[in-house]
Design an enzyme around this catalytic site. Sequence first.
Site, PDB file in Angstrom:
ATOM      1  NE  ARG A 195       8.012 -21.853 -34.482  1.00 18.13           N
ATOM      2  CZ  ARG A 195       7.908 -21.537 -33.184  1.00 18.13           C
ATOM      3  NH1 ARG A 195       8.525 -20.674 -32.618  1.00 18.13           N
ATOM      4  NH2 ARG A 195       6.549 -21.984 -32.917  1.00 18.13           N
ATOM      5  CG  HIS A 196       4.780 -18.553 -37.664  1.00 20.53           C
ATOM      6  ND1 HIS A 196       5.342 -18.762 -36.369  1.00 20.53           N
ATOM      7  CD2 HIS A 196       4.041 -19.869 -37.982  1.00 20.53           C
ATOM      8  CE1 HIS A 196       4.758 -20.182 -35.715  1.00 20.53           C
ATOM      9  NE2 HIS A 196       3.901 -20.746 -36.878  1.00 20.53           N
ATOM     10  NE  ARG A 247       8.423 -22.928 -39.823  1.00 19.65           N
ATOM     11  CZ  ARG A 247       7.412 -23.057 -38.979  1.00 19.65           C
ATOM     12  NH1 ARG A 247       7.264 -24.522 -38.530  1.00 19.65           N
ATOM     13  NH2 ARG A 247       6.613 -22.264 -38.498  1.00 19.65           N
ATOM     14  CB  SER A 279       2.735 -31.374 -39.934  1.00 14.39           C
ATOM     15  OG  SER A 279       2.863 -30.995 -38.946  1.00 14.39           O
ATOM     16  CD  GLU A 323       5.163 -28.643 -37.262  1.00 12.23           C
ATOM     17  OE1 GLU A 323       4.359 -28.514 -36.223  1.00 12.23           O
ATOM     18  OE2 GLU A 323       4.547 -28.372 -38.343  1.00 12.23           O
ATOM     19  NE  ARG A 363      -0.788 -22.799 -43.617  1.00  6.10           N
ATOM     20  CZ  ARG A 363      -0.245 -23.831 -43.420  1.00  6.10           C
ATOM     21  NH1 ARG A 363       0.080 -23.948 -41.549  1.00  6.10           N
ATOM     22  NH2 ARG A 363      -0.201 -25.110 -43.537  1.00  6.10           N
ATOM     23  CD  GLU A 383       0.596 -19.201 -39.124  1.00  3.27           C
ATOM     24  OE1 GLU A 383       0.701 -20.185 -38.008  1.00  3.27           O
ATOM     25  OE2 GLU A 383       1.418 -19.077 -39.932  1.00  3.27           O
TER      26      GLU A 383
HETATM   27  P1  ATP Z   1       3.496 -24.321 -36.767  1.00  2.00           P
HETATM   28  O1  ATP Z   1       3.006 -25.139 -35.502  1.00  2.00           O
HETATM   29  O2  ATP Z   1       5.021 -24.208 -36.423  1.00  2.00           O
HETATM   30  O3  ATP Z   1       3.227 -22.738 -36.772  1.00  2.00           O
HETATM   31  P2  ATP Z   1       2.094 -25.894 -38.400  1.00  2.00           P
HETATM   32  O4  ATP Z   1       1.775 -26.944 -37.603  1.00  2.00           O
HETATM   33  O5  ATP Z   1       0.872 -24.570 -38.409  1.00  2.00           O
HETATM   34  O6  ATP Z   1       3.318 -24.911 -38.060  1.00  2.00           O
HETATM   35  P3  ATP Z   1       1.465 -27.116 -40.743  1.00  2.00           P
HETATM   36  O7  ATP Z   1       0.144 -26.759 -41.067  1.00  2.00           O
HETATM   37  O8  ATP Z   1       1.910 -28.511 -40.324  1.00  2.00           O
HETATM   38  O9  ATP Z   1       2.357 -26.018 -39.981  1.00  2.00           O
HETATM   39  O10 ATP Z   1       2.401 -27.107 -42.150  1.00  2.00           O
HETATM   40  C1  ATP Z   1       3.625 -27.952 -42.706  1.00  2.00           C
HETATM   41  C2  ATP Z   1       4.777 -27.248 -42.685  1.00  2.00           C
HETATM   42  O11 ATP Z   1       4.605 -26.167 -43.464  1.00  2.00           O
HETATM   43  C3  ATP Z   1       5.273 -26.975 -41.402  1.00  2.00           C
HETATM   44  O12 ATP Z   1       6.010 -27.898 -40.611  1.00  2.00           O
HETATM   45  C4  ATP Z   1       6.233 -25.632 -41.688  1.00  2.00           C
HETATM   46  O13 ATP Z   1       7.174 -26.364 -42.060  1.00  2.00           O
HETATM   47  C5  ATP Z   1       5.360 -25.126 -43.006  1.00  2.00           C
HETATM   48  N1  ATP Z   1       4.740 -23.979 -42.304  1.00  2.00           N
HETATM   49  C6  ATP Z   1       3.646 -23.781 -42.065  1.00  2.00           C
HETATM   50  N2  ATP Z   1       2.934 -22.669 -41.821  1.00  2.00           N
HETATM   51  C7  ATP Z   1       4.051 -21.833 -42.012  1.00  2.00           C
HETATM   52  C8  ATP Z   1       4.431 -20.471 -41.926  1.00  2.00           C
HETATM   53  N3  ATP Z   1       3.302 -19.697 -41.499  1.00  2.00           N
HETATM   54  N4  ATP Z   1       5.687 -20.073 -42.223  1.00  2.00           N
HETATM   55  C9  ATP Z   1       6.510 -20.933 -42.602  1.00  2.00           C
HETATM   56  N5  ATP Z   1       6.325 -22.030 -42.651  1.00  2.00           N
HETATM   57  C10 ATP Z   1       4.998 -22.628 -42.308  1.00  2.00           C
HETATM   58 MG    MG Z   2       2.295 -29.083 -38.366  1.00  2.72          MG
END
Ligand code: ATP
Ligand code: MG
Length: 429
Positions: A218-219, A403, A355, A352, A210, A212
């Site tokens: 937490r990311h 996480r 999902s 979170e 990602r 981001e």
């Molecule tokens: P958040 O809103 O907390 O950034 P997200 O909704 O973008 O998460 P999802 O695309 O739903 O994340 O991904 C499913 C799961 O993968 C998340 O619930 C999380 O546990 C994990 N995850 C996603 N992106 C990340 C990240 N950048 N770093 C660590 N874990 C991640």
């Molecule tokens: Mg999510």
Amino acid sequence: MRIPIADITPETEAAEIIGWVHEIRDLGGLAFYLIRDRSGIIQATIVKKKATDDVIEAAKSVSRESVVRITGPVRAVEKAPGGRELIPETFEVIARAETPLPLDVAEKVPAELDTRLDARFLDARRPRISAIFQIRSTVTHAIADLLAREGFITIQTPKVVAAATEGGTELFPIAYFEKEAFLNQSPQLYKQMMMAAGFEKVVEIGPIFRAEEHNTVRHLNEATSIDVEVSFADHHDVMNLLERVIVTAYEAVNDRCASQLEVLGVAPGVPETPFPRITYEEAIGIASAKIEEDLAYGDDLGTAAEKALGEEMGEHYFVVDWPTEIKPYYALPYEDRPEVCRAFDLMHPRMELSSGAQRVHRHDLLVEQIRAKGLSPESFEFYLQPFLYGMPPHAGWGLGAERLVMTMLDLPNIREAVLFPRDRHRLTP
Ligand code: ATP
Ligand code: MG
């Protein structure tokens, strides 16, 4: 023959160990060497009047964190760690460590996270850090075992892909010969295609990428996702599965990692099931009442709302039935109220964890929903085709491994749960 240090008891007669010199205390006539391997620490005691010249010479020359082999008799000594000590008859320096060390393994000097990550191989020699990764390994093993017992097929899907899973800007472009390519954000599309392939239950534990830009605790830019997809299942079925997965992970760690938990000073216990399931609408109501902010239907639950909800709901809870508009195109809307979809998040007060959703399995609806998100169905051709040739109803989720470990062990930063974290600033080691 070498034995693990933890296997040496006060009753052991003699032992050969190989390990790192954790600490040196030279009191003149007497010198104590703490020797460490992955399993534990033992004191090697040299009484200079009694030891051979070779032992005294080798011991005198050795630096902390060098690798040594020591053989000799074991004696019960109440004050020594583990109630025993080793009296070296031989003392061999196998690999000398240079001084000064980039990082103090004995943790006498506290170090910043960045310094620690720069010298991660030394950082991970610390029993506390090693314990985190032994626990993480137990978590992923236990989950993989559970899913194997439940009939899941383990798959590996490509990490180099041509199209974004969900569009957006969270993509890392890469050079792939003369083509445009990206690192995959999620195995979502591929897991779904394997439902069309008739695999029925699939799991992949693998990296997700990602792009981001924000820097949070937490990311990560490269994370590990435990991803499942199940045919003939709805969202509640896979929430039940997710509960079993979380409970199994906690049980395994409690059963098999007692010493590691002790080193870390945490006692995670096993979460109670079933986890509460509240609707998105209820969640908005609860959060609005608790925080100053006025949340409207359709808003994302922000950090403050998640925190407020956590206080009310406890350690693990599901938020279900989200507005279709704020969930991905592949989440299946309810037939009688299409503005709400069969999606859920598994929440922890700190963040979170997962999902998931029952997915759209009808081709026409999927195309419509892709368009509604402003994406073009043409770029999803390879994904859409299977929906034309017998796609079963299915549901699934993605659970972030880091996480899960971070919340289980109450680690302050997600980087503590990754050996070599990738973030905005960190590309080596
Ligand atoms: P958040 O809103 O907390 O950034 P997200 O909704 O973008 O998460 P999802 O695309 O739903 O994340 O991904 C499913 C799961 O993968 C998340 O619930 C999380 O546990 C994990 N995850 C996603 N992106 C990340 C990240 N950048 N770093 C660590 N874990 C991640
Ligand atoms: Mg999510």
